[in-house]
Design a protein around this motif. Structure first.
Motif, PDB file in Angstrom:
ATOM      1  N   ALA A  61      72.762  94.151  58.067  1.00 22.26           N
ATOM      2  CA  ALA A  61      72.328  93.145  59.042  1.00 22.26           C
ATOM      3  C   ALA A  61      71.149  92.336  58.508  1.00 22.26           C
ATOM      4  N   LEU A  62      70.202  92.997  57.858  1.00 24.47           N
ATOM      5  CA  LEU A  62      69.062  92.281  57.292  1.00 24.47           C
ATOM      6  C   LEU A  62      69.495  91.397  56.133  1.00 24.47           C
ATOM      7  N   HIS A  63      70.390  91.888  55.292  1.00 25.55           N
ATOM      8  CA  HIS A  63      70.938  91.074  54.203  1.00 25.55           C
ATOM      9  C   HIS A  63      71.602  89.821  54.761  1.00 25.55           C
ATOM     10  N   ASN A  64      72.433  90.003  55.778  1.00 23.02           N
ATOM     11  CA  ASN A  64      73.131  88.861  56.376  1.00 23.02           C
ATOM     12  C   ASN A  64      72.156  87.866  56.989  1.00 23.02           C
ATOM     13  N   TYR A  65      71.115  88.383  57.643  1.00 22.90           N
ATOM     14  CA  TYR A  65      70.110  87.489  58.227  1.00 22.90           C
ATOM     15  C   TYR A  65      69.463  86.625  57.147  1.00 22.90           C
ATOM     16  N   LEU A  66      69.038  87.256  56.057  1.00 29.02           N
ATOM     17  CA  LEU A  66      68.360  86.506  54.996  1.00 29.02           C
ATOM     18  C   LEU A  66      69.291  85.509  54.319  1.00 29.02           C
ATOM     19  N   THR A  67      70.524  85.900  54.051  1.00 30.96           N
ATOM     20  CA  THR A  67      71.435  84.979  53.367  1.00 30.96           C
ATOM     21  C   THR A  67      71.820  83.792  54.246  1.00 30.96           C
ATOM     22  N   LYS A  68      71.810  83.983  55.544  1.00 31.45           N
ATOM     23  CA  LYS A  68      72.159  82.884  56.455  1.00 31.45           C
ATOM     24  C   LYS A  68      70.970  82.003  56.812  1.00 31.45           C
ATOM     25  N   ASN A  69      69.763  82.534  56.717  1.00 32.38           N
ATOM     26  CA  ASN A  69      68.607  81.815  57.242  1.00 32.38           C
ATOM     27  C   ASN A  69      67.582  81.366  56.217  1.00 32.38           C
ATOM     28  N   VAL A  70      67.665  81.846  54.985  1.00 33.58           N
ATOM     29  CA  VAL A  70      66.697  81.449  53.967  1.00 33.58           C
ATOM     30  C   VAL A  70      67.383  80.559  52.944  1.00 33.58           C
ATOM     31  N   ARG A  71      66.767  79.410  52.695  1.00 36.32           N
ATOM     32  CA  ARG A  71      67.316  78.472  51.725  1.00 36.32           C
ATOM     33  C   ARG A  71      66.586  78.647  50.392  1.00 36.32           C
ATOM     34  N   TYR A  72      67.339  78.710  49.307  1.00 34.48           N
ATOM     35  CA  TYR A  72      66.743  78.783  47.973  1.00 34.48           C
ATOM     36  C   TYR A  72      66.120  77.426  47.660  1.00 34.48           C
ATOM     37  N   CYS A  73      64.874  77.421  47.244  1.00 30.11           N
ATOM     38  CA  CYS A  73      64.151  76.149  47.070  1.00 30.11           C
ATOM     39  C   CYS A  73      64.338  75.573  45.666  1.00 30.11           C
ATOM     40  N   GLU A  74      65.548  75.249  45.359  1.00 30.40           N
ATOM     41  CA  GLU A  74      65.884  74.710  44.041  1.00 30.40           C
ATOM     42  C   GLU A  74      65.234  73.348  43.784  1.00 30.40           C
ATOM     43  N   LYS A  75      65.343  72.430  44.733  1.00 31.81           N
ATOM     44  CA  LYS A  75      64.784  71.085  44.555  1.00 31.81           C
ATOM     45  C   LYS A  75      63.269  71.125  44.461  1.00 31.81           C
ATOM     46  N   GLU A  76      62.650  72.008  45.224  1.00 32.58           N
ATOM     47  CA  GLU A  76      61.200  72.103  45.244  1.00 32.58           C
ATOM     48  C   GLU A  76      60.643  72.609  43.912  1.00 32.58           C
ATOM     49  N   LEU A  77      61.432  73.400  43.185  1.00 23.10           N
ATOM     50  CA  LEU A  77      60.974  73.946  41.908  1.00 23.10           C
ATOM     51  C   LEU A  77      60.747  72.858  40.864  1.00 23.10           C
ATOM     52  N   ILE A  78      61.480  71.758  40.956  1.00 19.00           N
ATOM     53  CA  ILE A  78      61.345  70.696  39.961  1.00 19.00           C
ATOM     54  C   ILE A  78      60.575  69.489  40.483  1.00 19.00           C
ATOM     55  N   SER A  79      60.011  69.608  41.670  1.00 21.73           N
ATOM     56  CA  SER A  79      59.265  68.489  42.235  1.00 21.73           C
ATOM     57  C   SER A  79      57.804  68.859  42.424  1.00 21.73           C
ATOM     58  N   SER A  80      57.037  67.904  42.891  1.00 22.32           N
ATOM     59  CA  SER A  80      55.614  68.135  43.112  1.00 22.32           C
ATOM     60  C   SER A  80      55.346  68.897  44.408  1.00 22.32           C
ATOM     61  N   SER A  81      56.378  69.178  45.193  1.00 18.80           N
ATOM     62  CA  SER A  81      56.177  69.909  46.449  1.00 18.80           C
ATOM     63  C   SER A  81      56.275  71.422  46.269  1.00 18.80           C
ATOM     64  N   TYR A  82      56.308  71.898  45.029  1.00 22.79           N
ATOM     65  CA  TYR A  82      56.402  73.321  44.750  1.00 22.79           C
ATOM     66  C   TYR A  82      55.134  74.040  45.206  1.00 22.79           C
ATOM     67  N   LEU A  83      55.292  75.192  45.870  1.00 22.73           N
ATOM     68  CA  LEU A  83      54.166  75.996  46.338  1.00 22.73           C
ATOM     69  C   LEU A  83      54.344  77.457  45.913  1.00 22.73           C
ATOM     70  N   PRO A  84      53.254  78.148  45.589  1.00 19.96           N
ATOM     71  CA  PRO A  84      53.347  79.572  45.237  1.00 19.96           C
ATOM     72  C   PRO A  84      53.923  80.435  46.358  1.00 19.96           C
ATOM     73  N   VAL A  85      53.829  79.989  47.597  1.00 18.29           N
ATOM     74  CA  VAL A  85      54.347  80.769  48.728  1.00 18.29           C
ATOM     75  C   VAL A  85      55.856  80.982  48.606  1.00 18.29           C
ATOM     76  N   TYR A  86      56.529  80.194  47.809  1.00 17.91           N
ATOM     77  CA  TYR A  86      57.974  80.358  47.614  1.00 17.91           C
ATOM     78  C   TYR A  86      58.316  81.680  46.934  1.00 17.91           C
ATOM     79  N   HIS A  87      57.316  82.329  46.366  1.00 19.65           N
ATOM     80  CA  HIS A  87      57.524  83.609  45.682  1.00 19.65           C
ATOM     81  C   HIS A  87      57.183  84.803  46.575  1.00 19.65           C
ATOM     82  N   THR A  88      56.929  84.570  47.847  1.00 21.86           N
ATOM     83  CA  THR A  88      56.472  85.640  48.735  1.00 21.86           C
ATOM     84  C   THR A  88      57.462  85.902  49.871  1.00 21.86           C
ATOM     85  N   ALA A  89      57.323  87.090  50.464  1.00 21.90           N
ATOM     86  CA  ALA A  89      58.121  87.412  51.652  1.00 21.90           C
ATOM     87  C   ALA A  89      57.809  86.438  52.775  1.00 21.90           C
ATOM     88  N   TYR A  90      56.552  86.029  52.881  1.00 21.93           N
ATOM     89  CA  TYR A  90      56.152  85.061  53.914  1.00 21.93           C
ATOM     90  C   TYR A  90      56.959  83.780  53.787  1.00 21.93           C
TER      91      TYR A  90
END
Length: 80
Positions: free
Chosen positions: A21-50
């Motif tokens: 259930a937790l796996h399904n929740y995360l896969t449905k609700n969290v977006r991988y920040c691919e575009k943000e990794l190559i732009s100026s909007s990248y933040l270290p928080v992308y590496h955290t559970a938060y």
């Protein structure tokens, strides 16, 4: 927050059901920040559970940290 209500529903589930259930929740609700990794909007928080749980935007490290955190919250021992 929806995730708290999700966690509260796990009292009568076995560990496999909780983990799935937790796996399904995360896969449905969290977006991988691919575009943000190559732009100026990248933040270290992308590496955290938060970043994964609250912002719903993360890299795999943050998603893994969120999964581990949530598993522990429902009583399943987990490490990354």
């Amino acid at each position: 927050m929806f995730i708290l209500s999700l966690l509260n529903r796990f009292d009568h589930h076995n560990n496999k059901q909780k983990a799935l259930a937790l796996h399904n929740y995360l896969t449905k609700n969290v977006r991988y920040c691919e575009k943000e990794l190559i732009s100026s909007s990248y933040l270290p928080v992308y590496h955290t559970a938060y970043g994964a749980i609250v912002n719903k935007l993360s890299v795999f490290e943050g998603i893994s940290a969120a999964y581990c955190y949530l598993l522990k919250k429902v009583g399943i021992d987990a490490t990354i």
